[in-house]
Design an enzyme around this catalytic site. Structure first.
Site, short mmCIF file in Angstrom:
data_model
loop_
_atom_site.label_atom_id
_atom_site.label_comp_id
_atom_site.label_asym_id
_atom_site.label_seq_id
_atom_site.Cartn_x
_atom_site.Cartn_y
_atom_site.Cartn_z
N ASP A 170 -0.28 3.11 11.64
CA ASP A 170 0.29 1.78 11.48
C ASP A 170 -0.26 0.89 12.60
O ASP A 170 -0.17 1.24 13.78
CB ASP A 170 1.83 1.90 11.58
CG ASP A 170 2.55 0.58 11.37
OD1 ASP A 170 1.91 -0.48 11.44
OD2 ASP A 170 3.78 0.61 11.16
N TYR A 227 -0.52 -8.92 12.13
CA TYR A 227 -0.98 -10.31 12.00
C TYR A 227 -1.25 -10.90 13.39
O TYR A 227 -2.19 -11.68 13.57
CB TYR A 227 0.07 -11.18 11.29
CG TYR A 227 0.23 -10.94 9.80
CD1 TYR A 227 -0.39 -9.90 9.15
CD2 TYR A 227 1.03 -11.79 9.03
CE1 TYR A 227 -0.22 -9.69 7.78
CE2 TYR A 227 1.21 -11.60 7.67
CZ TYR A 227 0.59 -10.54 7.06
OH TYR A 227 0.77 -10.36 5.71
N ARG A 245 8.16 -9.66 21.85
CA ARG A 245 9.27 -8.73 21.56
C ARG A 245 10.11 -8.46 22.80
O ARG A 245 11.28 -8.13 22.73
CB ARG A 245 8.74 -7.43 20.94
CG ARG A 245 8.22 -7.68 19.53
CD ARG A 245 7.84 -6.44 18.76
NE ARG A 245 6.89 -6.80 17.70
CZ ARG A 245 6.49 -6.01 16.74
NH1 ARG A 245 6.96 -4.77 16.67
NH2 ARG A 245 5.62 -6.42 15.83
N ASP A 268 -1.15 -2.83 6.61
CA ASP A 268 -1.55 -2.23 7.89
C ASP A 268 -1.15 -0.77 8.05
O ASP A 268 -1.18 -0.25 9.15
CB ASP A 268 -1.00 -3.06 9.06
CG ASP A 268 0.46 -2.83 9.33
OD1 ASP A 268 1.20 -2.50 8.37
OD2 ASP A 268 0.88 -2.94 10.50
N GLU A 269 -0.74 -0.14 6.98
CA GLU A 269 -0.37 1.27 7.08
C GLU A 269 -1.24 2.10 6.15
O GLU A 269 -1.54 1.68 5.04
CB GLU A 269 1.08 1.48 6.66
CG GLU A 269 2.10 0.90 7.59
CD GLU A 269 3.49 1.14 7.06
OE1 GLU A 269 3.86 2.29 6.82
OE2 GLU A 269 4.21 0.14 6.87
P1 TTP Z 1 4.60 -4.22 10.08
O1 TTP Z 1 3.69 -3.06 10.28
O2 TTP Z 1 6.00 -3.98 9.64
O3 TTP Z 1 4.73 -5.03 11.43
P2 TTP Z 1 3.68 -5.26 12.55
O4 TTP Z 1 2.41 -4.57 12.30
O5 TTP Z 1 3.56 -6.73 12.76
O6 TTP Z 1 4.41 -4.67 13.82
P3 TTP Z 1 4.57 -3.15 14.25
O7 TTP Z 1 3.91 -3.06 15.59
O8 TTP Z 1 6.06 -2.97 14.36
O9 TTP Z 1 3.97 -2.28 13.21
O10 TTP Z 1 3.98 -5.23 9.05
C1 TTP Z 1 2.59 -5.50 9.02
C2 TTP Z 1 2.35 -6.98 8.81
O11 TTP Z 1 2.97 -7.40 7.63
C3 TTP Z 1 2.94 -7.84 9.90
O12 TTP Z 1 2.04 -8.03 10.96
C4 TTP Z 1 3.28 -9.09 9.23
C5 TTP Z 1 3.47 -8.73 7.79
N1 TTP Z 1 4.89 -8.74 7.42
C6 TTP Z 1 5.31 -9.67 6.48
O13 TTP Z 1 4.53 -10.46 5.98
N2 TTP Z 1 6.61 -9.68 6.15
C7 TTP Z 1 7.51 -8.83 6.71
O14 TTP Z 1 8.69 -8.87 6.36
C8 TTP Z 1 7.06 -7.88 7.69
C9 TTP Z 1 8.01 -6.92 8.32
C10 TTP Z 1 5.74 -7.88 7.99
MG MG Z 2 2.28 -2.52 11.88
#
Ligand code: TTP
Ligand code: MG
Length: 540
Positions: A15, A20, A52, A107-108
């Site tokens: 992940d 973004y 954060r 992103d996963e």
């Molecule tokens: P995530 O992997 O949930 O969040 P992240 O990568 O920003 O943070 P983390 O370090 O906790 O993994 O989501 C990936 C991207 O998806 C995130 O950057 C922005 C987008 N996103 C949305 O568009 N809507 C949402 O509700 C969430 C949670 C994320």
């Molecule tokens: Mg992420």
């Protein structure tokens, strides 16, 4: 012993950290130590880890985030183009390690590294220490040997994360375990820029600390509600639950067992290699569209954006579909769709060099479809316009064959009113944010404000085996209204109905083989074949 059999695989869940935000910071590296957030409408969808620290969380209202950190710098994240591109680059990089990579959102990704681990263990018998964190007792190894495999998996995960940083400048987190569920849970255990192994002897205890049942991937809102009805609130409660009580509430033994198993870390779902989406589409919502000129302008806008997606995808579409939501008097608004074949000759790569003439031709087809749904000579009220391309073929099939087959269908509008809508992935555009709702199983999952990270619906996991049923190869050519094709198959002396039932790419293969045979026999029966034949000559 039975339980140990389930430790045979090595799965990595990866992940990207604040995805973004990292993408935006790549073009603003001077802001890397400042709190930054990505906004979509009035929400901060994500923020970097500096932000954060001020208590800002994903999907927080901008107003609330500003209260916590007035100096937060906000980037507009409504155009997903950059994120999608980065997401594709990440996926491609992961595929250089193993073939089995399953993309989950932007992103996963899951990687099944079982074979890679076996190869490494065969070559290098030395026992190494876990890389990163681990959950469970490393010294009290499982007799099936999974500890060694998972440790090797943690080395691979580290290499992957290093390569992601070096080549694409992304930091990431990894979870390593023997199934997808535990790998995903382990991934969230230490963030950002860290990795964690979940050993089997640590799984049940760790799961019991998660609290709310909804923290388990696979337990969504409905399942949570059902569990609440028998007073099961936490993962610990679920672990201790009586299976008979679960059978009663789910009215299905299999579901009851699946839910119970999730709470104790049992998950048999395999890593499915991600395939390209069945269709690419965009929608645009509005309070009211009632002028033909406005409709045309909005479709033009959608078309330009959609063509960028087609370019990135690399395949050529054979069908265009228009979706409209009409507001009838006193009636509930209903979606209607119409689709039409399009000639692949209209699509040249790069799309940026697409001729104005081709764009106008596409736009005319789209407007014709629109007018089949909406009588523009009378007042109308439309609240949604959607455009999608489907029935793709790979680029190498480009030009002659496909355009030969589709030539006449080019401008003919096919009537397929009220097709049960296959919801394509939907992007937020124009006036109204359209939340990615139903996602076609083969479509790319486009993240609009989404559910909390671990809140994936149970049906998603349960239906995983049934997914991927639809693939471009399963599309039927019959709906394409290809008169030339019919004639050709008559010449080929094959049963028309059987031919129509074949997957599209097999139909193409048969046609190709047929023509190659004709080439060898130096016998071209009619002018239509000669077009295909010239394709064969110029492309082989
Ligand atoms: P995530 O992997 O949930 O969040 P992240 O990568 O920003 O943070 P983390 O370090 O906790 O993994 O989501 C990936 C991207 O998806 C995130 O950057 C922005 C987008 N996103 C949305 O568009 N809507 C949402 O509700 C969430 C949670 C994320
Ligand atoms: Mg992420």
């Amino acid at each position: 012993m039975e339980e140990e059999k389930s430790h045979l695989r090595t799965i990595i869940h990866i992940d990207i950290d604040c995805f973004y935000a990292q993408v935006e910071l790549q073009s603003a590296p001077n802001l890397v130590n400042e709190p930054i957030g990505i906004k979509q409408k009035n929400i901060v969808v994500t923020c970097n880890y500096v932000a954060r620290q001020y208590g800002i969380k994903k999907c927080m209202l901008i107003a609330d985030a500003m209260k916590l950190c007035p100096k937060i710098i906000l980037f507009n994240g409504e155009d997903l183009y950059k994120y999608r591109q980065a997401s594709n680059q990440i996926h491609s990089l992961l595929k250089t390690f193993v073939n089995d990579v399953e993309k989950l959102g932007f992103d996963e990704n899951y990687l099944d590294v079982t074979e890679l681990v076996a190869e490494r263990l065969q070559k290098n018998k030395t026992y190494t220490n876990p890389v990163g964190h681990y959950i469970g007792n490393f010294n009290n190894a499982c007799s099936c040997g999974c500890h060694v495999r998972l440790v090797t998996g943690s080395e691979i995960a580290f290499e992957i994360r290093q390569k992601l940083k070096r080549d694409l400048d992304f930091t990431s987190c990894c979870g390593i375990s023997y199934n997808k569920l535990l790998a995903k849970i382990a991934c969230s255990a230490h963030k950002p820029n860290q990795q964690t192994i979940m050993f089997p002897n640590g799984a049940i205890k760790y799961l019991s600390t998660l609290g709310d049942v909804a923290m388990i991937p696979g337990i969504g809102f409905k399942t949570k509600e059902s569990l609440l009805s028998i007073n099961i609130k936490t993962v610990k409660d679920l672990q201790a639950a009586d299976i008979k009580a679960l059978n009663k509430v789910f009215k299905n033994e299999e579901t009851a067992m699946t839910v119970k198993n999730l709470s104790i870390g049992i998950c048999t779902s395999s890593v499915k290699k991600s395939s390209k989406p069945l269709s690419l589409g965009l929608e645009c919502g509005a309070q009211k569209i009632s002028l033909e000129l406005d409709v045309k302008q909005k479709f033009e806008n959608l078309l330009h954006r959609l063509l960028i997606l087609v370019e990135e995808d690399g395949r050529i579409p054979n069908t265009v579909k228009v979706t409209i939501r009409k507001q009838g008097e006193g009636k509930i608004a209903q979606k209607e769709t119409k689709q039409s074949p399009v000639s692949s000759s209209l699509f040249t790569h790069p799309i940026s060099q697409l001729k104005k003439e081709s764009i106008n031709k596409l736009l005319n087809i789209i407007m014709d479809l629109f007018k089949k749904i909406v009588n523009v000579s009378r007042p109308f009220h439309v609240t949604l316009l959607g455009l999608s391309f489907s029935k793709f073929h790979e680029k190498h099939l480009n030009s002659s064959i496909a355009s030969f087959l589709l030539k006449k269908g080019d401008l003919s509008v096919q009537s397929t009113t009220n097709l049960k809508s296959i919801e394509n992935f939907v992007e937020a555009v124009d006036e109204k944010m359209i939340i990615c709702s139903k996602v076609d199983s083969d479509s790319e999952v486009e993240p609009s404000p989404k559910k909390p990270k671990l809140d994936v619906s149970l049906s998603q996991i349960k239906l995983e085996e049934e997914k991927n049923v639809s693939s471009p190869s399963k599309l039927k050519v019959e709906s394409l209204n290809l008169n030339e094709d019919l004639e050709l198959t008559k010449n080929m002396n094959i049963d028309q109905d059987t031919f129509n039932e074949l997957p599209y790419d097999i139909q193409q293969e048969i046609i190709r083989e047929y023509n190659i045979k004709y080439l060898k026999m130096k016998h071209v029966p009619c002018s239509k074949q000669s077009l295909i034949t010239s394709y064969c000559i110029s492309n082989h």
